[in-house]
Design a protein around this motif. Sequence first.
Motif, PDB file in Angstrom:
ATOM      1  N   SER A  29       0.839  -1.215   0.000  1.00  0.00           N
ATOM      2  CA  SER A  29       0.000   0.000   0.000  1.00  0.00           C
ATOM      3  C   SER A  29       0.866   1.255   0.000  1.00  0.00           C
ATOM      4  O   SER A  29       0.500   2.270  -0.605  1.00  0.00           O
ATOM      5  CB  SER A  29      -0.920   0.029   1.216  1.00  0.00           C
ATOM      6  OG  SER A  29      -1.842  -1.027   1.151  1.00  0.00           O
ATOM      7  N   GLN A  32      -7.810   0.040  -0.511  1.00  0.00           N
ATOM      8  CA  GLN A  32      -8.134  -1.083   0.357  1.00  0.00           C
ATOM      9  C   GLN A  32      -9.438  -0.701   1.082  1.00  0.00           C
ATOM     10  O   GLN A  32      -9.556   0.413   1.563  1.00  0.00           O
ATOM     11  CB  GLN A  32      -6.992  -1.235   1.370  1.00  0.00           C
ATOM     12  CG  GLN A  32      -6.568  -2.636   1.623  1.00  0.00           C
ATOM     13  CD  GLN A  32      -5.184  -2.726   2.298  1.00  0.00           C
ATOM     14  OE1 GLN A  32      -4.368  -1.818   2.198  1.00  0.00           O
ATOM     15  NE2 GLN A  32      -4.932  -3.814   2.956  1.00  0.00           N
ATOM     16  N   ASP A  79      -5.893  -1.570  -4.840  1.00  0.00           N
ATOM     17  CA  ASP A  79      -5.255  -2.068  -3.620  1.00  0.00           C
ATOM     18  C   ASP A  79      -6.259  -2.950  -2.886  1.00  0.00           C
ATOM     19  O   ASP A  79      -7.184  -2.433  -2.253  1.00  0.00           O
ATOM     20  CB  ASP A  79      -4.813  -0.883  -2.746  1.00  0.00           C
ATOM     21  CG  ASP A  79      -3.966  -1.343  -1.562  1.00  0.00           C
ATOM     22  OD1 ASP A  79      -3.771  -2.563  -1.398  1.00  0.00           O
ATOM     23  OD2 ASP A  79      -3.503  -0.477  -0.800  1.00  0.00           O
TER      24      ASP A  79
HETATM   25 MG   LIG Z   1      -2.003  -2.657   2.206  1.00  0.00          MG
END
Ligand SMILES: [Mg+2]
Length: 325
Positions: A49, A98, A179
């Motif tokens: 990330s 995410q 992500d």
């Molecule tokens: Mg991550």
Amino acid sequence: MGKLLEVENLSVEYVTSNIGSIKAVDNVSFNINEGDSLGLAGESGCGKSTIAYSLMKLHRPPAMITGGSIKLNNIDILKMTNKELQKFRWNEASMVFQSAMNCLNPVVTIEKQFLEIFKYHGITKNKKEGLKLSEELLSIVDIHPERLKDYPHQFSGGMRQRVVIAMALALKPKLLILDEPTTALDTVVQHDILQKIYDLKKEFNFAVIFITHDISLMMEFCDMVAVMYGGKIVEQASSKKILHSPSHPYTFGLKNSFPSLKGKLEYMEGIKGNPLNLSNIPQGCRFQDRCFKASEKCFEIDPEITSSGNDFFYCHNPLVNNGGV
Ligand SMILES: [Mg+2]
Ligand SMILES: Nc1ncnc2c1ncn2[C@@H]1O[C@H](COP(=O)(O)OP(=O)(O)OP(=O)(O)O)[C@@H](O)[C@H]1O
């Protein structure tokens, strides 16, 4: 195919007063051609990330980019002004975060959220045009345009995720960063959403960086896979090579920690030990204490790159055709 993204020697640190400095991304280099797809794999905390945020220059303190360059079509993103960045994001590159489905504003209808994006980026001239584009984008991800009047809670998790993906595609970016776009969803929905993204990719020819823990899902959808361990890309190769003959013992271990989606049930084994503590990076190879191929050299010297074409790895004792294992 021209080069789209060139990342050279990127380093990112988290500088905090209590634990000092953590080098979450250490001298990472990779390229992506127009329309290509690259998977970024690796255990939790290895820096995936952090790379994704840096690529969009969306990193925030305590994260600091301490070195390297990120060029999209030869323009260094790290040198862009805020105004240039505003245009770059969504237009040139966009990102699905995410747990992105939780990023939708719960008290605003989907329609309004689409219109706000269009207004902010000056994409459509008036509300009528904005509505038309919103409807088009929703149908791209197989959601009926009637649903524009709904609030996020009226959608299922999978639908919310598709709405976010539609938003990310609003400006037809050249690069889409995903992500863990589907981690919160069940396997079948995950698969459908990725299939949708890859159908759209074929249609609009954008490049994709796809981050996931699930290396078998990644190998199914990506041309190339980059495997990260403790802030470094330790191996990059075509999905086919990663699947059938990885060079790095970590890649081999990671691949075998997941059941394959198709085909026979292969032997499955996790990787012993714990992920690297980034505030205490050892001398030599950073995978040394978990590696079944480690020799004395691995505890002393950090391996140099071995490359062939676009493929590369960092290891003193690579696997040969999965033999040697
Ligand atoms: Mg991550
Ligand atoms: N805000 C922060 N402050 C300090 N350290 C951080 C911060 N964010 C991340 N880190 C550290 O940086 C490292 C990389 O984190 P990152 O979130 O990039 O990992 P990741 O590979 O995306 O993990 P995951 O698969 O769990 O999402 C980790 O060791 C993490 O502890």
